[in-house]
Design an enzyme around this catalytic site. Sequence first.
Site, PDB file in Angstrom:
ATOM      1  CD  GLU A   1      35.914  90.005 -20.637  1.00 45.94           C
ATOM      2  OE1 GLU A   1      35.015  89.519 -20.014  1.00 45.94           O
ATOM      3  OE2 GLU A   1      36.710  88.936 -20.875  1.00 45.94           O
TER       4      GLU A   1
ATOM      5  CB  CYS B   1      33.426  86.114 -19.570  1.00 40.35           C
ATOM      6  SG  CYS B   1      34.943  86.228 -20.970  1.00 40.35           S
TER       7      CYS B   1
END
Length: 490
Positions: A235, A269
Amino acid sequence: MTTLTFDSLNPATGEVVGTHPRQGPDAVREAVGRAAEAAAWWGGLGHPARRQRLLDYKAVLTRHLRELSRLVHEETGKPVGDATLEIVLAITHLDWAARHARKVLGRRRVGTGMVGLNLAATLEYLPLGVVGVIGPWNYPVFTPMGSIAYALAAGNAVVFKPSELTPGIGVRLAELFAESVPEQPVFQAVTGLGETGAALAADPRIGKVAFTGSTATAKRVMAACAENLTPIVAECGGKDAFIVDADADLARAADACLWGAMSNAGQTCVGVERVYVVDAVYESFMRELSGRVTKVRAGEDYGPITMPGQVDIIKRHIDDATKSGKIVTGGPGSVRAPYVEPVIVEDVPEDSPAVREETFGPTITVRRTRDAQEALELANASAYGLGGTVFSRNTRRAMELARRMRTGMTAINSVISFAGVPALPFGGVGDSGFGRIHGADGLREFARPKAISRQRFPMPGMNLTSFTRGPSELERLIRLVTFLHGRRKR
């Protein structure tokens, strides 16, 4: 022998929060060895016993919520309220993983088809063994727990390497797990710098690595994993877009956009970094946005930039954007390390670093578009593909835009809401990484499918997998297949 240590610091004050050992390759190998033994015991417990222990762990975390929130606040500088929200979300994911693991991963019968009429077939998902988790500093509980909780629920032991900026919270998560599962070191934390994570990724006994961090670091972790063909879920970063359609509720859109961009000092993010607004409502939206941003203050509504080196990247992006674009609020003077005040810039060229590269700060670029289609095209013109947002009152059009947005997740008339739904998978495409945490996909990510077929009785006159097979048996097979599949469907 002297043990090397390092300090974790409060980024807002520079004060030492805690001192932790720099665990090298030997210490990591020992931790993985203990985890391998614990994994055999934990995997052998079965789903019901693991479920109960994980729900006990959930209760322990909940009882320590205030303590954990304070520790996250001290190590990251984020407000206690934001830290509390992060931990609450992690608790809800832990609860979901514990309660759904058996249904998602447990043994079930599957159809065999006409050719396999004499067979019984089952499918189940078995533990990988030891999962190595390398966590980030921006959400040091919610993000790694998205891997840890699901890996544990799938029957694996976990060795967790928290960020060197937030080691204390990682150690505490493992300590509290031992209160619920004192029998074996099923969940351990190892602390240190980059070499600690590298040693974890390189250990051949690791069944899978779950990594969260930058795209560049993910490539290095993948290279280490490749030596042992260790699979990885990565990720990585994002450059998430926010689309405002012509029929959007502009007040709600501006409010969501601002929070998505500025909360956690933009160190998210899936935070908002690029905004595309349809021409018909552009001016009205900008009035809403610029009016609201004046009330947002660094150090009050959000904390400092946690990683000192990120300040230079943020400043470079602001400098570039303000040279070519139009400042709405803030500017180069907004950078006063360790804090950065909100920055909004219009009309920044699409090839600017402020538009192309992940900024990871409280800044956004805003661009006017002819229509939602152009907004979507610009949103998709990125190497990243993590999350995104669409604001529109037209549900059908909003759903279509969301589906066509090149991301792993998209929120409609809300921001980052997908992260709070435990049943939804979380992950990206392109430079944002691959693999999924959360939801049923997240459980399967940390398990291996096991397929078993069992012959219930010999198939009369059709022993196809034998050297005694004759022409008549082959002819019967051809007739059967022709009957089943030879007719054109209209």
